[in-house]
Structures are given as structure tokens and as C-alpha cells.
Write a protein that holds these residues in place. Structure first.
Motif, PDB file in Angstrom:
ATOM      1  N   THR A 136     -35.937  73.562 -12.091  1.00 41.10           N
ATOM      2  CA  THR A 136     -35.267  74.740 -11.519  1.00 41.10           C
ATOM      3  C   THR A 136     -34.784  74.447 -10.108  1.00 41.10           C
ATOM      4  OG1 THR A 136     -35.459  77.133 -11.200  1.00 41.10           O
ATOM      5  CG2 THR A 136     -37.357  75.796 -10.514  1.00 41.10           C
ATOM      6  N   GLU A 137     -33.791  75.195  -9.673  1.00 40.14           N
ATOM      7  CA  GLU A 137     -33.247  75.009  -8.337  1.00 40.14           C
ATOM      8  C   GLU A 137     -33.804  76.008  -7.339  1.00 40.14           C
ATOM      9  OE1 GLU A 137     -29.084  74.403  -8.025  1.00 40.14           O
ATOM     10  OE2 GLU A 137     -28.920  73.334  -9.930  1.00 40.14           O
TER      11      GLU A 137
ATOM     12  N   ASN B 294     -32.859  75.418 -15.556  1.00 41.25           N
ATOM     13  CA  ASN B 294     -32.275  76.724 -15.231  1.00 41.25           C
ATOM     14  C   ASN B 294     -31.923  76.799 -13.751  1.00 41.25           C
ATOM     15  OD1 ASN B 294     -34.692  77.276 -13.864  1.00 41.25           O
ATOM     16  ND2 ASN B 294     -35.544  78.495 -15.532  1.00 41.25           N
ATOM     17  N   PHE B 295     -31.459  77.942 -13.325  1.00 47.26           N
ATOM     18  CA  PHE B 295     -31.152  78.159 -11.916  1.00 47.26           C
ATOM     19  C   PHE B 295     -32.384  78.586 -11.131  1.00 47.26           C
ATOM     20  CE2 PHE B 295     -26.668  78.953 -13.359  1.00 47.26           C
ATOM     21  CZ  PHE B 295     -26.044  78.033 -12.535  1.00 47.26           C
TER      22      PHE B 295
ATOM     23  N   TRP C 285     -25.491  70.503 -15.247  1.00 46.53           N
ATOM     24  CA  TRP C 285     -26.461  69.422 -15.435  1.00 46.53           C
ATOM     25  C   TRP C 285     -26.222  68.673 -16.752  1.00 46.53           C
ATOM     26  CZ3 TRP C 285     -29.341  67.335 -11.830  1.00 46.53           C
ATOM     27  CH2 TRP C 285     -29.695  68.087 -10.706  1.00 46.53           C
TER      28      TRP C 285
ATOM     29  N   ASN D 159     -27.326  76.842 -16.296  1.00 45.37           N
ATOM     30  CA  ASN D 159     -26.999  75.864 -15.256  1.00 45.37           C
ATOM     31  C   ASN D 159     -26.306  74.647 -15.879  1.00 45.37           C
ATOM     32  OD1 ASN D 159     -26.916  74.606 -12.789  1.00 45.37           O
ATOM     33  ND2 ASN D 159     -29.116  74.748 -12.395  1.00 45.37           N
TER      34      ASN D 159
END
Length: 355
Positions: free
Chosen positions: A38-39, A7-8, A96, A93
Motif C-alpha cells: 500500500t502507498e 492498493n492505494f 503498478w 492502483n
């Protein structure tokens, strides 16, 4: 099932993406194990069967624009092997899906991607090719025809978004909730407010604007909106609240008689459904809701001229309190709530895992 979730953001305090953390929790409750990639980490609950890995801003010290995300794929491959991942769910997201395509192909990991937006790009076409299946909220949320696509509705946390016990009587306010960006057409709401303020019957109405600024252009856009507000002498009628944690938003819905949404995103805006879950009526121009509100045509904006919208707002103002919260909540429960959403995600993951 052992799931890789990409996810973001993992942050319950996020002004826009708090629901990504809730989706992770719900999947973990129904699965053997969830590895979250996650980012942007923030405040989130640590579960015994869930681990969170953060994507570095500069993998290996190399800027992403120079391709370091592709190098990071080796790390993801090692994580998948170590945690014995069965399937991957990419939540929003979506890029990816093709960055990690060689890893997923090599390890035989099927990929389910969530995308719910009206925009179609070459990146999205690559995502469709690299994903085993794509899930979306409405047919308008994914506009490339393919047998890979499934429509599953949205995932509103109805335990969080529910009618407030602090319901305010004598409501005179409107609300907009969402990112402050040009695609949301907030300048149109300001023009509507100018007309409402000029009418003695609706001069008490105020507008609450809730949402974050995420880009440099958003900051410029907000300055333009504030200039428009000053030009129309509406400084005491419109208030910006900025980013508000999701657990505080139901109180705002309880204080207004109508949620206004005039975005042209072409997908099912979650804030409309969150408003309904809280028992707050909505008025939207988003085409993704046209069929959804067939039984409630007064919730749809058919003419997006300020005067026409103002007339609809006045009609809602005159009959405020006539929509039972339970009836509005039924739009969400069992169809677009978090629990049915994660059930559908798990069903789709099981299907793409099948030989």
C-alpha cells in the motif's frame, strides 16, 4: 491461495478509500495468506495471515517522478519470493501492473487488475496488456474491448452500510456523498437548491455535502462552490461536512430522504450503492446506472437542467418513505456486496492461475 494485494490505501478512516481495507480483510478471510502493498497506511486491523508493506514516498531516496518506483520492483520481487506469492490482485492502483510487469513475468505470477472508471488512457492500455485479466463494475467502467475483461459488479460492505436503528422521521434533507471535485458537478446541486428554496413547498429542504478535498484544484473548486452559495444566499441551506469516516456515513443516510448524484464519471459510483444498502433512495445522472435502474426509472436523471432535476427532487419529496429499505437493499445484496465481490475476485484469480 497466497495473494499479493496492491492498493492505494489501508485505512478504515479514509474518507474515500476505506473499502480497500475491507476488501483486504475479506480476501484474507478466504485465503491462506495476503501480502498488502500500500502507498498510504492508516488505521487497519492486523490479521494473523495478512502482512502490510508500505511503498516509500521516495524509494531509495529518489523522487518517484525520476523512476524510483521501477527500482522498487526489486523489493517487490524479493517479497514475492519470500512469501511464496501465487497471484496478484491490483485494486485500483493500476499503474503498478506495468511497473511490476517484469517481476510478475519473471516469477510467473498472474495479475488481476480492478479498474472502474470511464476514462481511457495510454496507461490503461498498458495495464490491459500487462494484466492477465481485468475486472470492472459495469461495461462502462472499462471501455477498452478485450476478451481479458470481466464485469463483476461492486463490493459494498453491507455489514457497515445498512438501515440505521436511529432512522429519523420527517426527513427534509438531501445528501451528496463523494469527493468534492469538478467531475462531481456539485455546482449543479447548488443551482437545484436555489430553485427548491424559492418554492414554499420545498423551502425547508437542506443539502448536506460530505466528502474530502484531495487535490489543490479540489480546494479551489470548494471555494468556488462557497462563493456560489453566498451569491444565491444559501448559507443556511447547504453545509459542508468534509471527510467523514465510512462507519459514520450510514447515520447521515438515515437523516435524509434522497441521495443526489450528478457525476459524469461514467462508472458505477459506490456511494449510490452504499445509499441503497442503507435504504436511502437515490437520484443519479450517471450513465452506468441507466440499465441498472430499469425497474426504477424515477431514480434516473434524464434531463440535467437544474429545473428538471428540481422537479424530480420534489416528486421524491412528495412520496418520501414509500420505498421499502429492504427493496432498495436488494440492489446490493448478493450482486454488489463485499462478500460476493471477493468471491468473484478469488474465482478470477483461480482461473488465471490455471495452466
Amino acid at each position: 491461495m497466497r495473494i499479493l494485494l496492491i492498493n492505494f490505501e489501508m485505512n478504515e478512516d479514509s474518507g474515500v478509500l476505506a473499502w480497500q481495507a475491507h476488501v483486504a480483510y475479506s480476501l484474507a478471510q478466504k485465503s491462506e495468506f495476503v501480502l498488502v502493498l500500500t502507498e498510504k497506511p492508516g488505521r487497519y486491523e492486523k490479521l494473523s495471515n495478512m502482512e502490510v508493506e508500505v511503498v516509500p514516498k521516495r524509494p531509495y531516496g529518489i523522487p518517484r517522478k525520476l523512476g524510483s518506483r521501477w527500482l522498487f520492483a526489486l523489493n517487490v520481487a524479493l517479497l514475492c519470493r519470500r512469501h511464496r506469492i501465487d497471484a496478484c490482485f491490483i485494486h485500483m492502483n493500476y499503474t503498478w501492473s506495468y511497473v511490476l510487469y517484469p517481476v510478475f513475468k519473471l516469477l510467473g505470477i498472474p495479475v488481476l487488475t480492478w479498474y472502474a472508471h470511464g476514462r481511457v488512457s495510454n496507461a490503461l492500455r498498458a495495464t490491459l496488456f500487462c494484466s492477465s485479466r481485468v475486472v470492472t463494475s459495469t461495461p462502462e467502467g472499462f471501455r477498452i474491448r478485450s476478451p481479458k475483461v470481466r464485469v463483476i459488479g461492486q463490493g459494498i460492505n453491507t455489514s457497515l452500510f445498512k438501515p440505521s436503528v436511529e432512522e429519523k422521521a420527517g426527513k427534509h434533507d438531501l445528501i451528496y456523498v463523494g469527493r468534492v471535485s469538478r467531475r462531481k458537478r456539485i455546482e449543479l446541486l447548488i443551482s437545484v437548491m436555489q430553485l427548491l428554496t424559492a418554492d414554499p413547498h420545498t423551502s425547508r429542504i437542506k443539502l448536506k455535502i460530505i466528502g474530502p478535498l484531495l487535490t489543490g484544484d479540489d480546494i479551489i473548486y470548494e471555494r468556488e462552490l462557497r462563493s456560489q452559495i453566498t451569491r444565491f444566499a444559501l448559507q443556511d441551506k447547504i453545509e459542508f461536512y468534509g471527510s467523514v469516516p465510512s462507519d459514520k456515513i450510514p447515520l447521515f443516510y438515515a437523516s435524509v430522504f434522497l441521495h443526489l448524484n450528478v457525476s459524469k464519471t461514467g462508472s458505477m459510483d459506490k456511494t449510490v450503492l452504499e445509499s441503497l444498502a442503507c435504504g436511502c433512495p437515490v437520484l443519479t445522472s450517471n450513465e452506468a446506472f441507466f440499465d441498472f435502474f430499469k425497474q426504477y426509472p424515477d431514480f434516473i436523471i434524464t434531463n440535467d437542467q437544474p429545473a428538471a432535476i428540481a422537479e424530480q427532487v420534489i416528486a421524491h419529496y412528495n412520496r418520501k418513505g414509500t420505498y421499502p429499505a429492504g427493496a432498495l437493499r436488494k440492489f446490493v445484496e448478493g450482486k454488489n456486496d463485499l462478500y460476493s465481490y471477493t468471491d468473484k475476485i478469488l474465482t478470477n484469480l483461480s482461473e488465471i492461475m490455471a495452466p
